[in-house]
Design a protein around this motif. Structure first.
Motif, PDB file in Angstrom:
ATOM      1  N   GLU A 188       1.031   2.088  -6.577  1.00 45.27           N
ATOM      2  CA  GLU A 188      -0.271   2.067  -5.911  1.00 45.27           C
ATOM      3  C   GLU A 188      -1.383   1.807  -6.918  1.00 45.27           C
ATOM      4  N   PHE A 189      -1.269   2.427  -8.081  1.00 44.96           N
ATOM      5  CA  PHE A 189      -2.269   2.243  -9.122  1.00 44.96           C
ATOM      6  C   PHE A 189      -2.313   0.774  -9.556  1.00 44.96           C
ATOM      7  N   ILE A 229       7.376   4.085  -2.387  1.00 46.98           N
ATOM      8  CA  ILE A 229       6.107   3.687  -2.993  1.00 46.98           C
ATOM      9  C   ILE A 229       5.650   4.815  -3.899  1.00 46.98           C
ATOM     10  N   SER A 230       5.514   4.487  -5.191  1.00 42.88           N
ATOM     11  CA  SER A 230       5.109   5.518  -6.150  1.00 42.88           C
ATOM     12  C   SER A 230       3.614   5.411  -6.444  1.00 42.88           C
ATOM     13  N   SER A 231       3.122   6.432  -7.072  1.00 38.41           N
ATOM     14  CA  SER A 231       1.700   6.450  -7.452  1.00 38.41           C
ATOM     15  C   SER A 231       1.403   5.337  -8.442  1.00 38.41           C
ATOM     16  N   LYS A 267      -6.053  -5.472  -7.133  1.00 43.95           N
ATOM     17  CA  LYS A 267      -7.062  -5.723  -6.098  1.00 43.95           C
ATOM     18  C   LYS A 267      -8.456  -5.648  -6.699  1.00 43.95           C
ATOM     19  N   GLY A 268      -8.678  -4.648  -7.537  1.00 47.55           N
ATOM     20  CA  GLY A 268      -9.979  -4.513  -8.197  1.00 47.55           C
ATOM     21  C   GLY A 268     -10.295  -5.710  -9.068  1.00 47.55           C
TER      22      GLY A 268
END
Length: 185
Positions: free
Chosen positions: A78-79, A73-75, A85-86
């Motif tokens: 996640e971003f 899982i990379s940044s 999600k936002g």
């Protein structure tokens, strides 16, 4: 005032004339030496707990990073997930729904307006085509066509007349005269 109201209204001491309000607020309450010592011990204990919790949090964050690295899982992933999600959270809000609905209605009204403008333009073009001036111009073009293109039956729409006139003009300029087409002996 009755006793119930007195509990709700807490009175603070007011600085007397000449007394500095800052000194009054920062001055320690009248504590005994024993109470001050107890508060100092509690302060030290809370500071130690905060330091311990900070160390535990740092260790947990390091462990989390290691787990994410092992799972790939990379940044950036996640971003992207956070953005998705936002966006999902934003689209679920009533404000977004109302704004979207309003914009949709505005788009429909604009579409209807453009449609009516298009129909008005079409009607105006039909009016121009049916006007005596245009009919006179169309007759002149047909006369020109019959002179240039030969004896074809008159009629057809304006587009056909223009195309046939253009074709007749282009064939006249590209074909050599008949006497040049014969071979010399």
């Amino acid at each position: 005032m009755d006793r119930g109201e007195q509990g709700l209204l807490k009175t603070e001491p007011v600085a007397e004339e000449g007394e500095d309000a800052v000194t009054m607020l920062s001055a320690p309450e009248a504590l005994t030496e024993e109470e001050q010592e107890e508060l100092r011990r509690e302060l030290t204990k809370v500071e130690e707990e905060i330091q311990t919790l900070s160390q535990v949090l740092a260790a947990k964050e390091k462990h989390l990073a290691e787990l994410k690295r092992k799972l790939g899982i990379s940044s950036l992933q996640e971003f992207k997930q956070n953005i998705a999600k936002g966006w999902q959270d934003v689209t679920a809000t009533n404000a977004y729904k109302k704004t979207s609905e309003t914009l949709s209605q505005a788009g429909q009204k604009a579409s209807a307006a453009f449609s009516s403008v298009g129909s008005v333009i079409t009607k105006k073009l039909e009016d121009v085509k049916n006007s005596p001036t245009f009919k006179s111009f169309e007759e002149k073009v047909e006369n020109l066509k019959s002179k240039v293109g030969g004896a074809k039956p008159a009629g057809g729409d304006f587009g056909e007349v223009l195309n046939s006139t253009a074709n007749a003009t282009s064939t006249m300029t590209t074909e050599p005269p008949p006497e040049q087409m014969t071979e010399s002996p």
